[in-house]
Design a protein around this motif. Structure first.
Motif, mmCIF file in Angstrom:
data_model
loop_
_atom_site.group_PDB
_atom_site.id
_atom_site.type_symbol
_atom_site.label_atom_id
_atom_site.label_comp_id
_atom_site.label_asym_id
_atom_site.label_seq_id
_atom_site.Cartn_x
_atom_site.Cartn_y
_atom_site.Cartn_z
ATOM 1 N N PRO A 149 0.824 -1.205 0.000
ATOM 2 C CA PRO A 149 0.000 0.000 0.000
ATOM 3 C C PRO A 149 0.863 1.262 0.000
ATOM 4 N N ALA A 150 0.378 2.296 -0.657
ATOM 5 C CA ALA A 150 1.128 3.551 -0.726
ATOM 6 C C ALA A 150 1.549 3.995 0.666
ATOM 7 N N ASP A 151 2.743 4.540 0.745
ATOM 8 C CA ASP A 151 3.294 5.111 1.972
ATOM 9 C C ASP A 151 3.879 4.064 2.915
ATOM 10 N N THR A 152 3.869 2.779 2.526
ATOM 11 C CA THR A 152 4.394 1.734 3.404
ATOM 12 C C THR A 152 5.866 1.948 3.722
ATOM 13 N N LEU A 153 6.659 2.302 2.707
ATOM 14 C CA LEU A 153 8.110 2.387 2.882
ATOM 15 C C LEU A 153 8.638 3.821 2.984
ATOM 16 N N THR A 154 7.765 4.783 3.088
ATOM 17 C CA THR A 154 8.221 6.179 3.135
ATOM 18 C C THR A 154 9.252 6.376 4.241
ATOM 19 N N GLY A 155 10.410 6.894 3.856
ATOM 20 C CA GLY A 155 11.472 7.173 4.808
ATOM 21 C C GLY A 155 12.465 6.052 4.989
ATOM 22 N N ALA A 156 12.127 4.835 4.544
ATOM 23 C CA ALA A 156 13.093 3.739 4.598
ATOM 24 C C ALA A 156 14.247 4.054 3.646
ATOM 25 N N GLN A 157 15.422 3.497 3.931
ATOM 26 C CA GLN A 157 16.596 3.795 3.123
ATOM 27 C C GLN A 157 17.284 2.514 2.672
ATOM 28 N N GLY A 158 18.165 2.651 1.708
ATOM 29 C CA GLY A 158 18.922 1.513 1.220
ATOM 30 C C GLY A 158 20.245 1.948 0.631
ATOM 31 N N THR A 159 21.154 1.003 0.512
ATOM 32 C CA THR A 159 22.462 1.278 -0.076
ATOM 33 C C THR A 159 22.667 0.407 -1.308
ATOM 34 N N LEU A 160 23.422 0.921 -2.251
ATOM 35 C CA LEU A 160 23.695 0.213 -3.498
ATOM 36 C C LEU A 160 25.076 0.600 -3.996
ATOM 37 N N PRO A 161 25.992 -0.372 -4.150
ATOM 38 C CA PRO A 161 27.319 -0.046 -4.675
ATOM 39 C C PRO A 161 27.239 0.580 -6.061
ATOM 40 N N GLY A 162 28.154 1.490 -6.319
ATOM 41 C CA GLY A 162 28.249 2.121 -7.629
ATOM 42 C C GLY A 162 27.832 3.568 -7.634
ATOM 43 N N ALA A 163 28.510 4.350 -8.456
ATOM 44 C CA ALA A 163 28.121 5.742 -8.644
ATOM 45 C C ALA A 163 26.776 5.779 -9.366
ATOM 46 N N TYR A 164 25.966 6.760 -9.046
ATOM 47 C CA TYR A 164 24.659 6.864 -9.684
ATOM 48 C C TYR A 164 24.839 7.158 -11.169
ATOM 49 N N PRO A 165 24.274 6.328 -12.046
ATOM 50 C CA PRO A 165 24.501 6.520 -13.483
ATOM 51 C C PRO A 165 23.872 7.811 -13.994
ATOM 52 N N SER A 166 24.579 8.483 -14.869
ATOM 53 C CA SER A 166 24.089 9.741 -15.431
ATOM 54 C C SER A 166 22.865 9.481 -16.296
ATOM 55 N N GLU A 167 22.101 10.543 -16.554
ATOM 56 C CA GLU A 167 20.935 10.402 -17.430
ATOM 57 C C GLU A 167 21.362 9.962 -18.829
ATOM 58 N N GLU A 168 22.523 10.432 -19.260
ATOM 59 C CA GLU A 168 23.023 10.056 -20.585
ATOM 60 C C GLU A 168 23.287 8.557 -20.648
ATOM 61 N N PHE A 169 23.913 8.001 -19.594
ATOM 62 C CA PHE A 169 24.205 6.566 -19.596
ATOM 63 C C PHE A 169 22.921 5.759 -19.446
ATOM 64 N N GLN A 170 22.000 6.220 -18.615
ATOM 65 C CA GLN A 170 20.715 5.544 -18.505
ATOM 66 C C GLN A 170 20.004 5.512 -19.861
ATOM 67 N N GLY A 171 20.082 6.621 -20.588
ATOM 68 C CA GLY A 171 19.469 6.675 -21.905
ATOM 69 C C GLY A 171 20.077 5.673 -22.861
ATOM 70 N N ARG A 172 21.379 5.497 -22.796
ATOM 71 C CA ARG A 172 22.051 4.515 -23.653
ATOM 72 C C ARG A 172 21.633 3.095 -23.293
ATOM 73 N N MET A 173 21.473 2.833 -22.007
ATOM 74 C CA MET A 173 21.015 1.508 -21.592
ATOM 75 C C MET A 173 19.581 1.253 -22.042
ATOM 76 N N LEU A 174 18.767 2.298 -21.999
ATOM 77 C CA LEU A 174 17.376 2.152 -22.429
ATOM 78 C C LEU A 174 17.276 1.906 -23.937
ATOM 79 N N GLU A 175 18.250 2.374 -24.687
ATOM 80 C CA GLU A 175 18.265 2.067 -26.116
ATOM 81 C C GLU A 175 18.513 0.575 -26.346
ATOM 82 N N ILE A 176 19.255 -0.042 -25.452
ATOM 83 C CA ILE A 176 19.501 -1.481 -25.531
ATOM 84 C C ILE A 176 18.277 -2.262 -25.081
ATOM 85 N N ASP A 177 17.692 -1.827 -23.952
ATOM 86 C CA ASP A 177 16.512 -2.499 -23.405
ATOM 87 C C ASP A 177 15.509 -1.440 -22.954
#
Length: 409
Positions: free
Chosen positions: A269-297
């Motif tokens: 349900p909406a608002d269930t996880l509001t404020g929860a946090q998480g970690t993920l290795p790696g620098a956040y990909p730029s919009e340009e790189f995300q766009g290139r990945m989206l061209e693939i998939d």
């Protein structure tokens, strides 16, 4: 297209530093990534990362006068070990020189001896278990070991004011490795692990979390970290909510950080996880790189470990180019050098880096994922860890990145 079989004697370490002067055979790589199983959400971005790198290489003329080819296989997960075993044997039979994968540390531990024992370079874009540091001269990873993510997560929890921490962790090398690092950080800061210590792990196949969650909440934690994969996590979240836990004091990690949303089997349900946090290795990909990945998939909804898979593929190809041959031994002999371990000119992408290599220059490939050069254990010497926060729709947004140094083993 018939791909010539690769040999293990067309270069080797004697070819290192040849500046791409050899006339190697076509390079064939394989992937061992999760199409099915508990990490299936990581498969699409990782596969897209590999395919994006290959498109970039082949659009520029390929390697040694031919396109680099790929054989994609499914790794599934540790609960379906026969899948990764069969896939690894398929890749060995296909004559690949390098394997990108697996995503799961436990899956890698199931197949690494077969792959590296065959003289094939294995590069994981997502393994984090500390036990894999320096495991084999032929094993590398473009994601940092748990020492980095665990340090950032532990400090995040402590900085948010938690002194008594509960950890819901499954009995898997990924979970226990990360738990040990987080526990050390919390305890060194003066805090206490009130639940989730050694011996309090749950079975990866567990489906009923009422007692487990009840025991964790009864220990009166200030915060709870969930160290599991995505097949267990929705069940855990629903049980936490049912037992009255404040979900804003909940922390996720790379194995279960996903856009859960409000619909379907994984939605809440909406608002269930509001404020929860998480970690993920790696620098956040730029919009340009995300766009290139989206061209693939075009159907990609997440980008987790896509940059790391892209980096792994380019590093393999650059190592082959530097050594002048595409066999596993030559690639292994040049992986550290092209990553920047021997200094060299900084470069980005295939065209820029390959041109420098062909001119005989040492290079320092600048990873899209932000990892530093390989160290003596074949781990990235440094890495960024992204911190993300969930909003009202149970989807996460980037908050900030923190850079950490990987301790020498």
């Amino acid at each position: 297209m018939l791909v010539l079989a690769l040999t293990a004697c067309s270069g080797g370490s004697d070819e290192a530093g040849e500046g791409g002067s050899g006339s190697g055979e076509p390079l064939k790589i394989g992937t061992l990534l999760p199409v099915t199983g508990s990490l299936a959400q990581l498969g699409p971005p990782e596969i897209a990362g590999v395919d994006l790198a290959l498109d970039e290489i082949n659009a520029a003329g390929g390697l040694f006068g031919a396109d680099v080819t790929v054989v994609h296989t499914d790794s599934s997960d540790a609960q379906n070990a026969s899948v990764s075993t069969a896939s690894a044997q398929e890749l060995i039979t296909e004559g690949v020189s390098a394997v990108i994968g697996a995503a799961s540390s436990s899956v890698t531990l199931n197949v690494i001896d077969d792959i590296t024992g065959a003289g094939i370079v294995q590069v994981s874009p997502a393994n984090t278990a500390t036990s894999l540091s320096g495991y084999s001269d032929f094993y590398y990873r473009t994601a940092p070991p748990d020492t980095v993510q665990g340090d950032v997560l532990g400090n995040l929890i402590v900085s948010d004011g938690a002194a008594n921490v509960g950890i819901l962790v499954f009995n898997d090398s990924y979970g226990t490795s990360l738990r040990d690092v987080v526990s050390g950080v919390v305890e060194e800061s003066g805090g206490t692990i009130v639940y989730g210590a050694d011996g309090q792990e749950f079975d990866p196949a567990e489906q009923n979390f009422a007692t487990i969650v009840g025991d964790a909440i009864a220990a009166q934690p200030d915060a709870i970290a969930i160290l599991a994969f995505t097949d267990q996590t929705p069940l855990i979240v629903r049980e936490l909510v049912a037992q009255g836990w404040d979900m804003s004091k909940t922390y996720f990690v790379d194995g279960n950080l996903q856009n859960f949303g409000t619909d379907g089997d994984t939605g809440f349900p909406a608002d269930t996880l509001t404020g929860a946090q998480g970690t993920l290795p790696g620098a956040y990909p730029s919009e340009e790189f995300q766009g290139r990945m989206l061209e693939i998939d075009p159907e990609l909804e997440e980008f987790s470990y896509g940059p790391e898979a892209y980096d792994a593929t380019l590093l393999v190809a650059l190592a082959a180019l530097k050594g002048g041959a595409s066999d596993g031994e030559t690639i292994q002999a040049n992986m550290a050098a092209v990553s920047g371990a021997t200094d060299g000119t900084e470069c980005v992408g295939w065209e820029e880096c390959s041109a420098l290599v062909e001119d005989g220059e040492e290079i320092a490939y600048q990873a899209v994922s932000g990892v530093g050069p390989f160290n003596d254990a074949n781990d990235p010497s440094s890495a960024f860890i992204g911190v993300y926060e969930f909003g009202e729709e149970n989807t996460y947004e980037f908050s900030r990145s923190e850079e950490g140094v990987v301790p020498e083993s």
